[in-house]
Scaffold this motif. Structure first.
Motif, mmCIF file in Angstrom:
data_model
loop_
_atom_site.group_PDB
_atom_site.id
_atom_site.type_symbol
_atom_site.label_atom_id
_atom_site.label_comp_id
_atom_site.label_asym_id
_atom_site.label_seq_id
_atom_site.Cartn_x
_atom_site.Cartn_y
_atom_site.Cartn_z
ATOM 1 N N ILE A 131 0.857 -1.186 0.000
ATOM 2 C CA ILE A 131 0.000 0.000 0.000
ATOM 3 C C ILE A 131 0.891 1.233 0.000
ATOM 4 O O ILE A 131 1.943 1.245 0.656
ATOM 5 C CB ILE A 131 -0.974 -0.006 1.197
ATOM 6 N N SER A 132 0.491 2.235 -0.749
ATOM 7 C CA SER A 132 1.248 3.486 -0.780
ATOM 8 C C SER A 132 0.274 4.650 -0.869
ATOM 9 O O SER A 132 -0.931 4.452 -1.102
ATOM 10 C CB SER A 132 2.229 3.500 -1.957
ATOM 11 N N ARG A 133 0.819 5.831 -0.726
ATOM 12 C CA ARG A 133 -0.056 6.990 -0.600
ATOM 13 C C ARG A 133 0.619 8.212 -1.188
ATOM 14 O O ARG A 133 1.819 8.410 -1.011
ATOM 15 C CB ARG A 133 -0.337 7.202 0.882
ATOM 16 N N ASP A 134 -0.173 9.042 -1.871
ATOM 17 C CA ASP A 134 0.269 10.339 -2.373
ATOM 18 C C ASP A 134 -0.604 11.378 -1.692
ATOM 19 O O ASP A 134 -1.742 11.594 -2.103
ATOM 20 C CB ASP A 134 0.129 10.391 -3.901
ATOM 21 N N ASN A 135 -0.093 12.001 -0.637
ATOM 22 C CA ASN A 135 -0.905 12.945 0.131
ATOM 23 C C ASN A 135 -1.304 14.171 -0.687
ATOM 24 O O ASN A 135 -2.389 14.723 -0.488
ATOM 25 C CB ASN A 135 -0.164 13.384 1.390
ATOM 26 N N ALA A 136 -0.454 14.590 -1.588
ATOM 27 C CA ALA A 136 -0.761 15.771 -2.400
ATOM 28 C C ALA A 136 -1.970 15.515 -3.293
ATOM 29 O O ALA A 136 -2.747 16.429 -3.578
ATOM 30 C CB ALA A 136 0.441 16.161 -3.242
ATOM 31 N N LYS A 137 -2.128 14.261 -3.726
ATOM 32 C CA LYS A 137 -3.253 13.912 -4.600
ATOM 33 C C LYS A 137 -4.396 13.265 -3.825
ATOM 34 O O LYS A 137 -5.413 12.901 -4.418
ATOM 35 C CB LYS A 137 -2.777 12.948 -5.691
ATOM 36 N N HIS A 138 -4.208 13.080 -2.517
ATOM 37 C CA HIS A 138 -5.224 12.405 -1.690
ATOM 38 C C HIS A 138 -5.604 11.065 -2.308
ATOM 39 O O HIS A 138 -6.792 10.718 -2.442
ATOM 40 C CB HIS A 138 -6.454 13.288 -1.508
ATOM 41 N N THR A 139 -4.587 10.330 -2.672
ATOM 42 C CA THR A 139 -4.782 9.063 -3.377
ATOM 43 C C THR A 139 -3.953 7.963 -2.721
ATOM 44 O O THR A 139 -2.824 8.215 -2.282
ATOM 45 C CB THR A 139 -4.357 9.193 -4.854
#
Length: 128
Positions: free
Chosen positions: A72-80
């Motif tokens: 699992i990973s996350r891109d906080n800037a894209k809220h994705t």
């Protein structure tokens, strides 16, 4: 309010890979932050089960049945968030849904909370 939209499901052979995406967007205002985001899955006749989760500091948690295979990973800037699924097995066949426990979003000049958010789900089928 806030909505979650999943994408990336499909059919794959055992041993194959897929990447799921879940994008959060504000309906009435832009998102400020989201706390924990997770992937769950469900098969007919069974309860929904947690697959993996990630918080805003990228602390991750995995179900034992996906450890070493899913990331699992996350891109906080894209809220994705993403779920990279490798070495898929037939028993991974399920509807995968995205969840957010608490989203802060702008409503005019104010920050408001949206709790317990779910996406519509995306089907993953692993078969020959």
């Amino acid at each position: 309010q806030v909505q979650l939209v999943e994408s990336g499901g499909g059919a794959v052979q055992p041993g194959g890979s897929l990447r799921l995406s879940c994008a959060a967007s504000g309906i009435s205002g832009r998102i400020f932050s989201i706390d924990v985001m997770s992937w769950y899955r469900q098969t007919p006749g069974n309860e929904r089960e947690l697959v993996a989760s990630i918080n805003g500091e990228a602390v991750k948690n995995y179900a034992d049945f996906v450890k070493g295979r899913f990331t699992i990973s996350r891109d906080n800037a894209k809220h994705t968030i993403y779920l990279h699924m490798n070495n898929l097995k037939r028993e991974d066949t399920a509807i995968y849904s995205c969840h957010a426990n608490n989203a802060l979003y702008y409503s005019g000049d104010f920050l408001r909370n949206a709790y317990d958010l779910w996406g519509q789900g995306t089907q993953v089928t692993v078969s020959t």
